[in-house]
Design an enzyme around this catalytic site. Structure first.
Site, PDB file in Angstrom:
ATOM      1  N   ALA A  43       0.840  -1.201   0.000  1.00 38.07           N
ATOM      2  CA  ALA A  43       0.000   0.000   0.000  1.00 38.07           C
ATOM      3  C   ALA A  43       0.864   1.236   0.000  1.00 38.07           C
ATOM      4  O   ALA A  43       2.053   1.184   0.343  1.00 38.07           O
ATOM      5  CB  ALA A  43      -0.932   0.006   1.224  1.00 38.07           C
ATOM      6  N   THR A  55       5.477   4.177   1.821  1.00 42.29           N
ATOM      7  CA  THR A  55       4.971   3.028   1.070  1.00 42.29           C
ATOM      8  C   THR A  55       5.256   1.780   1.886  1.00 42.29           C
ATOM      9  O   THR A  55       6.344   1.637   2.450  1.00 42.29           O
ATOM     10  CB  THR A  55       5.659   2.923  -0.304  1.00 42.29           C
ATOM     11  N   VAL A  56       4.278   0.876   1.961  1.00 41.12           N
ATOM     12  CA  VAL A  56       4.431  -0.341   2.760  1.00 41.12           C
ATOM     13  C   VAL A  56       4.636  -1.520   1.813  1.00 41.12           C
ATOM     14  O   VAL A  56       3.897  -1.698   0.845  1.00 41.12           O
ATOM     15  CB  VAL A  56       3.199  -0.587   3.654  1.00 41.12           C
ATOM     16  N   ASP A 100      -3.342   9.467  14.569  1.00 42.62           N
ATOM     17  CA  ASP A 100      -3.904   9.202  13.239  1.00 42.62           C
ATOM     18  C   ASP A 100      -4.732   7.916  13.263  1.00 42.62           C
ATOM     19  O   ASP A 100      -4.560   7.027  12.423  1.00 42.62           O
ATOM     20  CB  ASP A 100      -2.785   9.105  12.199  1.00 42.62           C
ATOM     21  N   GLY A 137       0.860   5.329   1.469  1.00 36.77           N
ATOM     22  CA  GLY A 137       0.232   6.198   2.440  1.00 36.77           C
ATOM     23  C   GLY A 137       0.670   7.633   2.247  1.00 36.77           C
ATOM     24  O   GLY A 137       1.355   7.973   1.279  1.00 36.77           O
ATOM     25  N   GLY A 138       0.287   8.494   3.179  1.00 36.24           N
ATOM     26  CA  GLY A 138       0.634   9.895   3.067  1.00 36.24           C
ATOM     27  C   GLY A 138       2.091  10.175   3.336  1.00 36.24           C
ATOM     28  O   GLY A 138       2.618  11.207   2.928  1.00 36.24           O
ATOM     29  N   MET A 139       2.771   9.272   4.046  1.00 34.42           N
ATOM     30  CA  MET A 139       4.169   9.491   4.380  1.00 34.42           C
ATOM     31  C   MET A 139       5.082   8.381   3.918  1.00 34.42           C
ATOM     32  O   MET A 139       6.299   8.527   3.957  1.00 34.42           O
ATOM     33  CB  MET A 139       4.306   9.642   5.911  1.00 34.42           C
ATOM     34  N   LYS A 188       7.937  -0.490   6.070  1.00 32.02           N
ATOM     35  CA  LYS A 188       7.419   0.848   5.754  1.00 32.02           C
ATOM     36  C   LYS A 188       8.601   1.705   5.321  1.00 32.02           C
ATOM     37  O   LYS A 188       9.515   1.967   6.097  1.00 32.02           O
ATOM     38  CB  LYS A 188       6.716   1.434   6.962  1.00 32.02           C
TER      39      LYS A 188
END
Length: 686
Positions: free
Chosen positions: A25, A31-32, A141, A27-29, A47
């Site tokens: 996935a 990539t996983v 979050d 994300g905002g900060m 991450k």
């Protein structure tokens, strides 16, 4: 037709330990990725922070501290942090891998949940938050995307500390988080604590019960304004028939004033479990007729899981909620737990001594806290001011806010802040890729990486990747290939075989064919040749062939028996062998004294440097010669032969072995063992 671009990290090994298998996935900060910990042979969720965050020294320092704090937390409902580190320009966090899906997937599939299922799913989340808060960790979050649900029923909350690290970075002026679930105090740049997470839990419970998020808008900033200025409605306003206890629970968690929320996740957990045990089956299994997948509001997370960013300076202070209420009565809106921010009082306007009788216990406690705060305020304003002027000021302020909101809507909807699709640049030259991004009006930065498949000077892709959309002021990273990464071949001559293997591993190269050759100068197992030679450059994983010494070549041991000691020693040493003379000498009737009578080894093969032991002869043994004159010939022969002598009978006579010995030579003294004794017998023994 767009060409699919492979992620440059897939297939790579991060920090020499984590082999990246696939991307999970964005994300905002970060990539996983799904990766394998090659040291412990286990799957992990890796991450990888985006380059602009990894390049921020202040953020990395905070990120490392938060990761260490999160790693200390071990709880069955919190995703464990396993490792954190840096590999060149890559900053990563290795976490426990939970195969399965997220709460977001469940909501997208089912829409509104029954209260029984919603409370059951929320219970482990709140329990995990309670453990984290007790350890001094605030999530900041909380959202369905961060609630992981494994196939075997485990529920865990992930990403502790990452948003906190980002929000305090000195190089960013934005609050990183998901605006659909963000607490009002975070938008207003106030301090965050455990109650900020509780607010997000309340928003999440609202969505689980109704299938909708409470606030929607055309842009993230509009949603953020609503968190600051609007109260979350009770879930039953969207889903009539929900139990009143569920309304109270949601409104308790989502009070805009943190003081009106549960003071800890542990308090919330107790209330949640109390409701689960007190509601009847009909209330717990109530299903909304309008249930369906929750629509995605503008500014909330997209399909990639990216968190929206909200400028810290954009949120104005919260407007008064009850500015127009009757000055002769104290109003507490207990149903929604709104904090009364302005209650004009006169000496005659004294708050009632007891709460209204129709309030619940929790509402009564909120009433008492509000009454205590009101008691601290002066009864008469020292400077009451002009009421008409205050009204005009409020009108002007509201008008300004409306203009700002409209301007923000235009700016982010159709103006310069409108989303711009990221173009596909993979496979283009660096110049063409830059031109394409510039034509779209995108601000971009370059990041050169090694790539085994994309030729040097061509674009690998962008971060974020198409079909993502960004604002013009949000930077895009253009990744340009430096071609395959080349590694210097190390010098391996003279190393042991295992040392050579380790050197090649450290150089990101592999061992090719290993051949062996005899060598008189190198011990067995030592590397005596390599191909390619040291100093040449190869791609990652290329093979280097090695030649290892098999030691000296063996040969047949020379036979030196019967030779003098000097001659035997010279011959063996010339063959490269060591010579040892045995201390003990032996008698030998055939080998002269001082000559070699035996050697060890006597046969087989040896190699240079082996030792041959020589045994020397003492010559024949001296034996006392007995007197056998007068004995029968047969007896005399037997006696002498038993002593090791040879017997010779001289002359012709009758009688055979019964003849009598008349003389012998030598007749006495000593003689060498094996020497001959001559006998003469009487020809006429009778």
């Amino acid at each position: 037709m767009q060409e699919h671009v492979a992620d440059p990290l897939v297939g790579a090994t991060v920090d020499g330990r984590y082999l990246v298998a696939s991307r999970l996935a964005r994300g905002g900060m970060s990539t996983v990725y799904l990766a394998t910990d090659t040291r412990l042979d286990r799957p992990v969720a890796l991450k990888i922070l985006y380059p602009h965050l990894a390049a921020d020294r202040f953020f990395l320092e905070r990120f490392e501290r938060e990761a260490k704090s999160a790693a200390k937390l071990s709880h069955p409902h919190v995703v464990g942090v396993l490792d954190q580190g840096y590999d060149a320009d890559v900053a990563y966090l290795a976490m426990e891998y939970i195969p399965g899906h997220t709460l977001r997937d469940t909501l997208n599939e089912k829409g509104a949940l029954t209260p029984r299922l919603a409370l059951a799913l929320l219970d482990p989340v709140v329990e995990g938050l309670a453990a984290a808060h007790q350890a001094g960790l605030v999530h900041r979050d909380v959202k369905p995307e961060n609630v992981l649900m494994s196939a075997d029923g485990r529920i865990k909350i992930s990403d502790f500390g990452l948003a906190r690290a980002a929000s305090v970075s000195s190089s960013t002026a934005t609050l990183i988080g998901t605006v659909a679930y963000i607490a009002p105090e975070l938008v207003s740049n106030a301090a965050a604590d455990a109650r900020s997470d509780i607010y997000s839990v309340g928003i999440m419970l609202f969505e689980m019960l109704t299938g909708r998020q409470p606030f929607t808008g055309e842009s993230p900033i509009q949603i953020a304004y609503q968190h600051v200025n609007s109260a979350v409605p009770p879930p039953s306003s969207l889903v009539p028939g929900l139990a009143a206890d569920l309304d109270e629970l949601v409104l308790w968690c989502t009070a805009r004033d943190p003081e009106q929320r549960p003071h800890s996740a542990q308090d919330l957990l107790g209330e949640l479990r109390h409701i689960r045990t007190t509601l009847d089956d009909r209330a717990l299994d109530f299903r909304a007729a309008m249930a369906g997948p929750a629509p995605r509001a503008a500014g909330t997370e997209g399909a990639g899981g990216q968190a929206a960013t909200v400028p810290l300076a954009a949120a104005p202070p919260a407007a008064p909620e009850n500015g127009g209420e009757d000055p002769n009565r104290t109003t507490v809106i207990a149903a929604s737990y709104q904090r009364t921010t302005a209650i004009p009082r006169t000496p005659a306007a004294v708050a009632p001594a007891a709460p209204p009788p129709d309030l619940t216990k929790r509402q009564a406690r909120a009433w008492e806290r509000d009454r205590a705060r009101q008691a601290q305020r002066p009864a008469v304003a020292l400077r009451p001011g002009n009421r008409r002027r205050r009204g005009i000021l409020w009108i002007v302020l509201l008008a300004v806010l409306a203009v700002l909101a409209a301007g923000a809507g235009w700016f982010f909807g159709m103006g310069p802040g409108a989303p711009i699709p990221v173009p596909e640049v993979a496979g283009r030259t660096a110049t063409d890729a830059k031109t394409l991004l510039e034509e779209r009006g995108l601000d971009f930065r370059l990041n050169e990486v090694f790539d085994e498949e994309v030729a040097r000077g061509l674009a690998v892709g962008t971060i974020p990747a198409p079909p993502a959309q960004v604002r013009w002021f949000q930077p895009v990273t253009l990744i340009i290939s430096k071609g395959p990464e080349l590694f210097d071949v190390p010098a391996l001559l003279g190393l042991a075989e295992e040392e050579a293997r380790a050197e090649l591993r450290d150089a990101n190269l592999d061992v090719g064919q290993i051949s062996r050759e005899y060598s008189d100068t190198a011990p067995a197992g030592q590397i005596i040749a390599q191909d390619p030679a040291a100093g040449e450059q190869l791609r990652r994983g290329s093979a280097v062939d090695l030649t290892a010494s098999a030691g000296p070549e063996p040969f047949d041991v020379p036979d030196v028996t019967g030779r003098s000691a000097e001659d035997a020693t010279a011959e063996l040493q010339e063959a490269g062998l060591q010579v040892r003379i045995a201390d003990e000498r032996v008698f030998d009737s055939e080998i002269e004294a001082g000559d070699v009578v035996a050697q060890s080894p006597a046969e087989g093969t040896v190699v240079p440097g082996d030792t041959v032991t020589l045994t020397l002869s003492q010559g024949p043994r001296l034996v006392e010669v007995p007197n056998v004159v007068g004995d029968r010939l047969r007896d005399a022969r037997r006696t002498l032969e038993e002593l090791g002598f040879d017997v010779d009978v001289d002359g012709f006579f009758f009688g055979g072995d019964d003849a009598v010995v008349r003389s012998q030579e030598p007749g006495g003294g000593t003689a060498p063992e094996g020497s001959t004794i001559t006998l003469r017998a009487d020809p006429f023994p009778f």
